[in-house]
Write a protein that holds these residues in place. Structure first.
Motif, PDB file in Angstrom:
ATOM      1  N   LEU A   3       0.843  -1.072   0.005  1.00 12.28           N
ATOM      2  CA  LEU A   3      -0.026   0.163   0.086  1.00 12.28           C
ATOM      3  C   LEU A   3       1.022   1.253  -0.001  1.00 12.28           C
ATOM      4  CD1 LEU A   3      -2.594  -1.126   2.679  1.00 12.28           C
ATOM      5  CD2 LEU A   3      -2.897  -1.091   0.300  1.00 12.28           C
ATOM      6  N   SER A   4       0.223   2.274  -0.486  1.00 14.69           N
ATOM      7  CA  SER A   4       1.166   3.694  -0.317  1.00 14.69           C
ATOM      8  C   SER A   4       1.428   4.053   1.068  1.00 14.69           C
ATOM      9  CB  SER A   4       0.370   4.569  -1.177  1.00 14.69           C
ATOM     10  OG  SER A   4      -0.968   4.929  -0.368  1.00 14.69           O
ATOM     11  N   ALA A   5       2.375   4.628   1.408  1.00 20.26           N
ATOM     12  CA  ALA A   5       3.046   4.777   2.555  1.00 20.26           C
ATOM     13  C   ALA A   5       1.861   5.590   3.712  1.00 20.26           C
ATOM     14  CB  ALA A   5       4.054   5.392   2.785  1.00 20.26           C
ATOM     15  N   TYR A  14      -1.518  -0.352   9.344  1.00 21.67           N
ATOM     16  CA  TYR A  14      -1.450  -0.856   7.829  1.00 21.67           C
ATOM     17  C   TYR A  14      -0.696  -1.966   7.512  1.00 21.67           C
ATOM     18  CZ  TYR A  14      -4.199   3.242   6.007  1.00 21.67           C
ATOM     19  OH  TYR A  14      -5.068   4.181   5.634  1.00 21.67           O
ATOM     20  N   GLU A  15       0.347  -2.092   8.307  1.00 17.69           N
ATOM     21  CA  GLU A  15       1.321  -3.208   8.086  1.00 17.69           C
ATOM     22  C   GLU A  15       0.413  -4.728   8.616  1.00 17.69           C
ATOM     23  OE1 GLU A  15       5.394  -1.107   8.786  1.00 17.69           O
ATOM     24  OE2 GLU A  15       4.624  -2.429  10.347  1.00 17.69           O
ATOM     25  N   MET A  16      -0.417  -4.340   9.681  1.00 17.15           N
ATOM     26  CA  MET A  16      -1.294  -5.560   9.970  1.00 17.15           C
ATOM     27  C   MET A  16      -2.244  -5.944   9.196  1.00 17.15           C
ATOM     28  SD  MET A  16      -1.427  -4.532  14.226  1.00 17.15           S
ATOM     29  CE  MET A  16      -2.572  -5.903  14.624  1.00 17.15           C
ATOM     30  N   LEU A  17      -2.725  -4.767   8.602  1.00 13.42           N
ATOM     31  CA  LEU A  17      -4.039  -5.161   7.585  1.00 13.42           C
ATOM     32  C   LEU A  17      -3.284  -5.755   6.351  1.00 13.42           C
ATOM     33  CD1 LEU A  17      -6.877  -4.811   6.865  1.00 13.42           C
ATOM     34  CD2 LEU A  17      -6.275  -2.513   5.931  1.00 13.42           C
ATOM     35  N   GLN A  18      -2.204  -5.237   5.981  1.00 10.16           N
ATOM     36  CA  GLN A  18      -1.571  -5.943   4.744  1.00 10.16           C
ATOM     37  C   GLN A  18      -1.144  -7.358   5.078  1.00 10.16           C
ATOM     38  OE1 GLN A  18      -1.213  -4.648   1.850  1.00 10.16           O
ATOM     39  NE2 GLN A  18      -0.844  -6.698   1.174  1.00 10.16           N
TER      40      GLN A  18
END
Length: 672
Positions: A3-5, A14-18
């Motif tokens: 994802l975009s930063a 966001y890292e967990m979601l990815q």
């Protein structure tokens, strides 16, 4: 990450979601409205056999289509047309569910959903096993439930992706607002006046520079009519151009206006905006100030006028001085031959004075046009004005009172004759401005110019200031702006040439000074002239005697193309005791020099026809080492010397016999 930063405070989320997305057994992609990859997961790459390097934020949709076409995913046919068709379908994306059998035999289920702000999200599911067991009724219900469960998970994932997309859209919108702010800052900073006027002649936009130009606050132009914003003076100049622009024609024009007490100039271009039905919706205005450009153009025109005057004056000076040589020479000879005849002198003396005034006029014109060098010397300003005041009083009517205020010792480095002419011109202009009488005051004083030196266009320093003040009719601003323009005059035809003030201004500038005129209608005029200060000169040696040094009948070769001038100079030489032979051009003179060894002195004009002028003749004599002395004559002292004879004595026309005698003295004293 795929994802975009995200912002730093949400990076961990966001890292967990990815990571969760990558654990799914379904592939996921999200493309934005520009068909650029926004989000994806690892199953997507695995199910469609895409290299991991192909997936990055901003990756074009077209790159994946071309990759598939290159490996034969779309079967036989024109691969380029297939690529174009799929990209076009993605650009106008519609919700769909479809299955695709991969070359490896696996069956994928694709479900695509459009996003609210364009773009789309796609889910990729491997349904190979599902299709295999669909024929098994008992397994179908179990599989259906599984599919429902997975569908629910997919929808949840899609909602999560949509949420992220909305967040990204919010960020993009904020970036657009910042971009608009930067664009407005640029529009308000560039030195161009920008505006937009609709079909009703009402401003719909104006940048800060446009508002400032017309003296309105920022934002104070929008919504107001053109006539109201720019005023009647400017509107009268641009009205026709505005109407032509509203008729669909691009127009460029110039106008002037009064701004902050000064006249300023601008150039505008009106660019119409044309609607879909070819109707004119309005026009854009692009303007920039050209006041300095106008000033430079005026200066160029002035310089061209001065050049034309210089060329005209230089061409006339030679011929006119030849005429004066004949007139003055004959009148002086008549006076010398009839010294005691009062009746003759009664007519001869005024004629001589007028001829000498003609000589001074030519010198003034040449000085004004920068074709004649000045003869500066340390001049006592007070004494010069005292002497001039006597002449001024005789030239003015009794109804004008003349007063002076002069220092005891004030010296300036100037040509005294030119200064007298300039001051006399100021006095006569004052007389013309006071037909019913008045006061004329002439004063002089030393001044130290610093910041006010710019008003005179001179460097800071010590100057002598001469002030000529009258209480006459004065001048308006338009006249005052043109007083130094050559040939400009407010006097009736035949009463003024329009060169007096121009010549005075040229003399002052050539002397290292300047002139400033202050005047208002009904308030009189003040002329201020500044000239460089200097120390008084020490007494010089006594001048040469008027009596010629006769050389016992040395032969003189007189070279002059004008017969009347030649006759006058010949008679003067004879009166001085010299035998004379004559040549009317340089070629004849060369022949005589080669065949007559007794020639001791050459008196030659500079400008002559026949291809050999006076300087060329002198250079030929020098090169052949003839023991002949040379005296050159000229009616125009600035003639070019490209023969290297500038060290030779030069006698300016017109001259009388005693001038010729002194010149010959200098020639004879230089004899080896």
């Amino acid at each position: 990450m795929n994802l975009s930063a995200p912002p730093p405070d949400t990076a961990q989320r966001y890292e967990m979601l990815q990571a969760g997305l990558d654990l799914l057994d379904q592939g996921l992609t999200v493309f934005d409205a520009g068909l650029r990859l926004v989000a994806w997961n690892e199953p997507f790459l695995r199910l469609l056999d895409f290299p991991a390097a192909m997936a990055y934020v901003g990756a074009p949709f077209e790159s994946f289509i071309r990759f598939n076409a290159a490996r034969g995913e779309y079967g036989p046919g024109d691969s380029e047309s297939q690529i174009t068709e799929r990209i076009a379908a993605a650009g106008s994306f519609a919700a769909h569910v479809t299955e695709r059998q991969r070359p490896n035999g696996r069956v994928l289920l694709l479900r695509g959903e459009p996003l609210a702000d364009k773009g789309f999200v796609t889910l990729y599911s491997d349904v190979t096993e599902q299709r295999y067991i669909e024929n098994l009724a008992e397994y179908q219900n179990i599989q259906l439930e599984e599919r429902v469960r997975r569908r629910t998970a997919q929808l949840e994932n899609a909602n999560a992706n949509l949420t992220r997309a909305n967040t990204e859209n919010t960020r993009i919108a904020a970036a657009l607002r910042r971009s608009e702010e930067r664009l407005r800052l640029i529009n308000d900073t560039i030195p161009i006046l920008i505006g937009y006027v609709d079909a009703n002649e009402v401003y719909q936009y104006a940048n800060k520079g446009y508002s400032d130009w017309y003296g309105h606050p920022e934002g104070g132009v929008t919504g107001r009519g053109v006539r109201e914003v720019i005023g009647e003076q400017v509107y009268g100049q641009v009205r026709d151009s505005v109407r032509r622009a509203l008729a669909g024609q691009q127009v460029t024009y110039e106008y002037q206006m009064d701004r902050l007490g000064q006249t300023v100039f601008a150039r505008s271009t009106l660019v119409p905006e044309v609607g879909p039905e070819s109707e004119t919706l309005g026009f854009f205005v692009f303007s920039h100030e050209i006041t300095e450009q106008k000033r430079m153009q005026a200066a160029l025109v002035q310089a061209q006028k001065m050049e034309a005057i210089g060329q005209l004056t230089g061409g006339l000076a030679h011929d006119f001085n030849n005429l004066l040589t004949v007139i003055i020479g004959n009148l002086a000879a008549l006076q010398d031959h009839r010294p005691g005849d009062s009746e003759v002198n009664e007519f001869v003396e005024p004629a001589l004075q007028s001829a000498r005034r003609g000589v001074q006029l030519i010198k003034r014109l040449l000085t004004f046009s920068r074709q004649q060098p000045l003869e500066p010397q340390a001049v006592d300003i007070g004494q010069l004005i005292v002497s001039l005041a006597k002449l001024v009083r005789r030239s003015l009517p009794e109804s004008i009172a003349v007063s002076t205020d002069l220092p005891s010792a004030l010296h300036a480095l100037v040509d005294p004759g030119q200064l007298e002419s300039a001051l006399l011109n100021f006095a006569l202009n004052a007389r013309d401005a006071m037909p019913a009488g008045g006061r004329l005051h002439i004063a002089a004083r030393p001044v130290e110019l610093s910041t006010d030196a710019a008003a005179f266009d001179v460097p800071p320093g010590a100057y002598a200031m001469i002030e000529v003040v009258d209480n006459g009719s004065g001048m308006d601003a338009a006249t005052l702006a043109r007083v130094f323009e050559p040939f400009f005059t407010t006097k009736r035809f035949g009463l003024g040439s329009g060169l007096g003030l121009s010549m005075a201004y040229g003399f002052a500038k050539q002397s290292g000074g300047g002139v400033l005129i202050q005047s208002q209608p009904g308030q009189g005029t003040t002329v201020l002239m500044v000239l460089p200060l200097t120390a008084p000169e020490q007494d010089s040696d006594a001048p040469l005697d008027d009596a010629p040094l006769l050389l016992g009948g040395e032969l003189v070769l007189l070279v002059e193309d004008e017969p009347n001038v030649r006759r006058v100079v010949r008679q003067q030489l004879i009166d001085l005791g010299y035998p004379v032979i004559e040549a009317e051009n340089g070629a004849q003179a060369l022949e005589m020099i080669e065949h007559i060894p007794d020639i001791a002195i050459i008196v030659s004009d500079i400008i002559m026809p026949g291809g050999i002028d006076g300087r060329q003749l002198a250079e030929w004599v020098r090169q052949h080492r003839h023991p002949i002395r040379i005296l050159l004559m000229s009616g125009y002292a600035d003639e070019n010397d490209d023969q290297g004879t500038s060290d030779l004595p030069l006698l300016a026309k017109p001259f009388v016999r005693q001038d010729l005698a002194r010149a010959l003295q200098r020639v004879n004293r230089g004899k080896a």
